[in-house]
Motif scaffolding. Structure first.
Motif, short mmCIF file in Angstrom:
data_model
loop_
_atom_site.label_atom_id
_atom_site.label_comp_id
_atom_site.label_asym_id
_atom_site.label_seq_id
_atom_site.Cartn_x
_atom_site.Cartn_y
_atom_site.Cartn_z
N GLY A 105 -23.36 5.39 -21.15
CA GLY A 105 -21.98 4.94 -21.14
C GLY A 105 -21.24 5.12 -19.84
N ILE A 106 -20.96 6.36 -19.42
CA ILE A 106 -20.08 6.53 -18.28
C ILE A 106 -20.81 6.90 -16.99
N GLY A 107 -22.04 7.18 -17.02
CA GLY A 107 -22.79 7.51 -15.81
C GLY A 107 -22.70 8.98 -15.46
N TRP A 108 -23.83 9.59 -15.28
CA TRP A 108 -23.86 11.03 -15.01
C TRP A 108 -23.25 11.38 -13.66
N THR A 109 -23.34 10.48 -12.70
CA THR A 109 -22.76 10.75 -11.39
C THR A 109 -21.25 10.94 -11.51
N ASN A 110 -20.62 10.09 -12.28
CA ASN A 110 -19.17 10.21 -12.44
C ASN A 110 -18.78 11.42 -13.27
N VAL A 111 -19.57 11.76 -14.27
CA VAL A 111 -19.27 12.96 -15.07
C VAL A 111 -19.34 14.20 -14.20
N ILE A 112 -20.38 14.31 -13.41
CA ILE A 112 -20.53 15.47 -12.52
C ILE A 112 -19.43 15.47 -11.47
N GLY A 113 -19.11 14.30 -10.94
CA GLY A 113 -18.04 14.20 -9.95
C GLY A 113 -16.69 14.65 -10.49
N VAL A 114 -16.37 14.25 -11.70
CA VAL A 114 -15.09 14.66 -12.31
C VAL A 114 -15.08 16.16 -12.57
N LEU A 115 -16.18 16.69 -13.05
CA LEU A 115 -16.23 18.14 -13.32
C LEU A 115 -16.08 18.95 -12.04
N VAL A 116 -16.76 18.53 -10.98
CA VAL A 116 -16.67 19.25 -9.71
C VAL A 116 -15.26 19.12 -9.14
N THR A 117 -14.69 17.92 -9.18
CA THR A 117 -13.34 17.71 -8.67
C THR A 117 -12.33 18.53 -9.46
N SER A 118 -12.47 18.58 -10.78
CA SER A 118 -11.56 19.37 -11.60
C SER A 118 -11.67 20.86 -11.28
N CYS A 119 -12.89 21.32 -11.06
CA CYS A 119 -13.08 22.73 -10.70
C CYS A 119 -12.46 23.05 -9.34
N ILE A 120 -12.61 22.15 -8.38
CA ILE A 120 -12.04 22.39 -7.06
C ILE A 120 -10.52 22.38 -7.12
N VAL A 121 -9.95 21.41 -7.82
CA VAL A 121 -8.49 21.35 -7.96
C VAL A 121 -7.98 22.60 -8.68
N GLY A 122 -8.66 23.03 -9.72
CA GLY A 122 -8.26 24.24 -10.44
C GLY A 122 -8.36 25.48 -9.58
N TRP A 123 -9.42 25.58 -8.78
CA TRP A 123 -9.60 26.75 -7.92
C TRP A 123 -8.52 26.81 -6.85
N VAL A 124 -8.24 25.67 -6.22
CA VAL A 124 -7.20 25.63 -5.19
C VAL A 124 -5.84 25.97 -5.79
N THR A 125 -5.56 25.42 -6.96
CA THR A 125 -4.29 25.72 -7.63
C THR A 125 -4.19 27.21 -7.95
N HIS A 126 -5.27 27.78 -8.45
CA HIS A 126 -5.28 29.20 -8.78
C HIS A 126 -5.01 30.04 -7.54
N GLN A 127 -5.65 29.72 -6.43
CA GLN A 127 -5.45 30.48 -5.20
C GLN A 127 -4.01 30.40 -4.71
N ILE A 128 -3.44 29.22 -4.77
CA ILE A 128 -2.06 29.04 -4.31
C ILE A 128 -1.08 29.80 -5.20
N LEU A 129 -1.23 29.65 -6.52
CA LEU A 129 -0.32 30.33 -7.43
C LEU A 129 -0.50 31.84 -7.40
N ASP A 130 -1.74 32.29 -7.25
CA ASP A 130 -2.00 33.73 -7.20
C ASP A 130 -1.42 34.34 -5.93
N ALA A 131 -1.50 33.60 -4.82
CA ALA A 131 -0.98 34.11 -3.55
C ALA A 131 0.54 34.14 -3.53
N SER A 132 1.17 33.26 -4.28
CA SER A 132 2.64 33.23 -4.28
C SER A 132 3.23 34.45 -4.96
N GLY A 133 2.57 34.96 -5.99
CA GLY A 133 3.04 36.14 -6.69
C GLY A 133 4.25 35.92 -7.57
N LYS A 134 4.63 34.67 -7.80
CA LYS A 134 5.81 34.37 -8.59
C LYS A 134 5.52 34.25 -10.08
#
Length: 84
Positions: free
Chosen positions: A27-56
């Motif tokens: 159906g959707i292609g494994w390349t795109n599934v893996i790409g979305v999962l990796v992109t979501s993990c990277i976006v989540g990690w960057v967001t976590h680092q930014i929010l954690d560093a702000s301390g708010k």
């Protein structure tokens, strides 16, 4: 709580199923599934680092925002990247 986390972890797969053109029998292609999962993990990690560093935010707030932004931002960024 674990069921909520498991359900939200599968949301990028359903988002890409709506955005992608079928490429193979599955159906959707494994390349795109893996790409979305990796992109979501990277976006989540960057967001976590930014929010954690702000301390708010509390740790619970950081976790909630990280999950929400990762689940929405990952498929959106992958979709934009696939347009070029």
């Amino acid at each position: 709580m674990r069921w909520i986390a498991a359900t939200t972890a599968l949301m990028p797969l359903s988002a890409m199923a709506c955005l992608d053109h079928p490429q193979s029998k599955c159906g959707i292609g494994w390349t795109n599934v893996i790409g979305v999962l990796v992109t979501s993990c990277i976006v989540g990690w960057v967001t976590h680092q930014i929010l954690d560093a702000s301390g708010k935010h509390t740790p619970e707030g950081v976790a909630m925002l990280t999950a929400a932004i990762g689940l929405v931002g990952g498929p959106l960024i992958w979709f934009i990247l696939m347009q070029f």
